[in-house]
Design a protein around this motif. Sequence first.
Motif, PDB file in Angstrom:
ATOM      1  N   LEU A  89      19.404  -3.425   1.143  1.00  0.00           N
ATOM      2  CA  LEU A  89      19.379  -4.786   1.677  1.00  0.00           C
ATOM      3  C   LEU A  89      18.844  -5.706   0.577  1.00  0.00           C
ATOM      4  O   LEU A  89      18.352  -5.234  -0.443  1.00  0.00           O
ATOM      5  N   GLU A  95       3.883  -2.999   7.958  1.00  0.00           N
ATOM      6  CA  GLU A  95       5.155  -3.426   7.384  1.00  0.00           C
ATOM      7  C   GLU A  95       5.538  -4.630   8.234  1.00  0.00           C
ATOM      8  O   GLU A  95       5.499  -4.533   9.467  1.00  0.00           O
ATOM      9  N   ILE A 137       4.909   3.484  -2.920  1.00  0.00           N
ATOM     10  CA  ILE A 137       4.311   4.079  -1.721  1.00  0.00           C
ATOM     11  C   ILE A 137       3.578   5.379  -2.085  1.00  0.00           C
ATOM     12  O   ILE A 137       2.442   5.617  -1.659  1.00  0.00           O
ATOM     13  N   TYR A 192       9.561   1.928   7.677  1.00  0.00           N
ATOM     14  CA  TYR A 192      10.802   2.371   7.021  1.00  0.00           C
ATOM     15  C   TYR A 192      10.903   3.903   7.126  1.00  0.00           C
ATOM     16  O   TYR A 192       9.897   4.611   6.978  1.00  0.00           O
ATOM     17  N   ASN A 221      10.466   2.561  -8.104  1.00  0.00           N
ATOM     18  CA  ASN A 221      11.176   2.104  -6.898  1.00  0.00           C
ATOM     19  C   ASN A 221      10.128   1.914  -5.807  1.00  0.00           C
ATOM     20  O   ASN A 221       8.932   2.175  -6.046  1.00  0.00           O
ATOM     21  N   THR A 253      13.641  -3.404  -5.492  1.00  0.00           N
ATOM     22  CA  THR A 253      15.071  -3.093  -5.418  1.00  0.00           C
ATOM     23  C   THR A 253      15.795  -4.130  -4.556  1.00  0.00           C
ATOM     24  O   THR A 253      16.980  -4.387  -4.758  1.00  0.00           O
ATOM     25  N   LYS A 254      15.066  -4.714  -3.593  1.00  0.00           N
ATOM     26  CA  LYS A 254      15.680  -5.556  -2.567  1.00  0.00           C
ATOM     27  C   LYS A 254      15.677  -7.020  -3.010  1.00  0.00           C
ATOM     28  O   LYS A 254      16.241  -7.348  -4.027  1.00  0.00           O
ATOM     29  N   GLY A 265      13.248  -0.697  -8.153  1.00  0.00           N
ATOM     30  CA  GLY A 265      11.910  -1.061  -8.616  1.00  0.00           C
ATOM     31  C   GLY A 265      10.943  -1.134  -7.463  1.00  0.00           C
ATOM     32  O   GLY A 265      11.335  -1.211  -6.290  1.00  0.00           O
ATOM     33  N   SER A 312       9.403  -3.009  -2.304  1.00  0.00           N
ATOM     34  CA  SER A 312      10.521  -2.417  -3.019  1.00  0.00           C
ATOM     35  C   SER A 312      11.207  -3.604  -3.678  1.00  0.00           C
ATOM     36  O   SER A 312      11.842  -4.419  -3.011  1.00  0.00           O
ATOM     37  N   THR A 345       8.444  -5.954   1.679  1.00  0.00           N
ATOM     38  CA  THR A 345       9.812  -5.897   1.152  1.00  0.00           C
ATOM     39  C   THR A 345      10.763  -6.864   1.858  1.00  0.00           C
ATOM     40  O   THR A 345      11.563  -7.546   1.217  1.00  0.00           O
ATOM     41  N   PHE A 346      10.692  -6.931   3.190  1.00  0.00           N
ATOM     42  CA  PHE A 346      11.672  -7.728   3.938  1.00  0.00           C
ATOM     43  C   PHE A 346      11.461  -9.233   3.772  1.00  0.00           C
ATOM     44  O   PHE A 346      12.414 -10.002   3.854  1.00  0.00           O
TER      45      PHE A 346
END
Length: 390
Positions: free
Chosen positions: A324, A141, A78, A98, A73, A194-195, A205, A192, A172-173
């Motif tokens: 998200l 970030e 990280i 985050y 993840n 996951t997003k 992930g 991430s 990620t974003f």
Amino acid sequence: MEFETRAIHVGQEPDEQTGAVMPPIYATSTFAQIRPGETRGYDYTRSGNPNFTRLGRTLASLEGGRHATVFANGMAAITAVISTLSSGDLVLAEENVYGCTFRIFARVFEKFGVRVQYVDFTERASLDSIAREAPALVWLESPTNPMLKILDIAAISRVASAQGIPVLVDNTFASPYFQRPLELGATLSLSSTTKYVNGHSDCLGGVVVTNDDEWQEKMLFAQKAVGLNPSPFDAWLVQRGVKTLALRMQKHHANALAIAERLEGSRAVKWVRHPFLPSHPQYEVARRQMHGGSGIVTLELDADLERTTAFVSGLGIFALAESLGGIESLVDHPASMTHASIPRPEREKVGIFDGLVRLSVGIEDVDDLIGDLDRGLRHAGLPGLAGGAA
Ligand SMILES: Cc1ncc(COP(=O)(O)O)c(C=O)c1O
């Protein structure tokens, strides 16, 4: 090959043995060896699996990097990066990271002597602090979670690389479709997955992409030595989801920007932020380093905690949920959900007040989404998007 083609074909080739167009899932913990120590490339899934190899190839290609290591993840990715540091090392980090990034430094790694200094990287003076503090790592970030601050990755990377200091960007974003930190000079691009990269909210992930051979060695070591690997099935799901990344991101961006524009005209909000809204404080930087503004909209309601809670709980299409980047719209109340792990004074210092709301705008019909927000505002006793008070 262009991005859209690589997302569907790099690391996504038909299975060599059977021709299966969709790659098999190697649901195995271990691999038979030919003779002791002589393998067919894999020995144990914690240190490698064909599903990780395939996904790593896809994600390295999309980020414009040579190497990628996949993790369980985003937090595992990280952890892998921070685990390379030694006691006494300093990390110079963007102050609006985050919440769980802040927490892992504060509650886990600071115990082992890793020091962290937070700065506002949108300020020029922070660039000077890179040379002055000589950190072991610069942690960025961009866009930040949840304030959507845009950091000038190229400018910061130039200053850091002149001192030989590695720069990590949590991408990620933006997703690699809209922003590729390595091309802007960063050493490590972390996501991430996951997003947006997976995009369907059905697995977790993480990934770290780099062009640096030594960093790649360190990431592979962390994957196996710290036990940060994903499951083969989750890696397979990310590999399936990423095929549609380009199409999804275009729609996320268009929907989010339309919603941000609509909210900007509303009396219910103090301010609204989206990287591609001209009123964004770092609009010029966003236009320079991103190909689109992504699907997150952050706003501060002109409302107290009670009304803000009524708004986020009263939406019908936007589900009140952490996370998200999925195709379905979600709404988050950072102060009590994703960023609750940051103490209130630090939280408010970066702008996370009780009226702050983060929308992860999905790919549904935009008028349906706007209608939902309008109803939610009225339900909370706030002026609706058409302008009238409830
Ligand atoms: C910017 C950012 N980085 C990292 C993470 C951690 O990812 P994961 O939840 O996959 O561990 C998140 C999760 O929300 C995030 O928003």
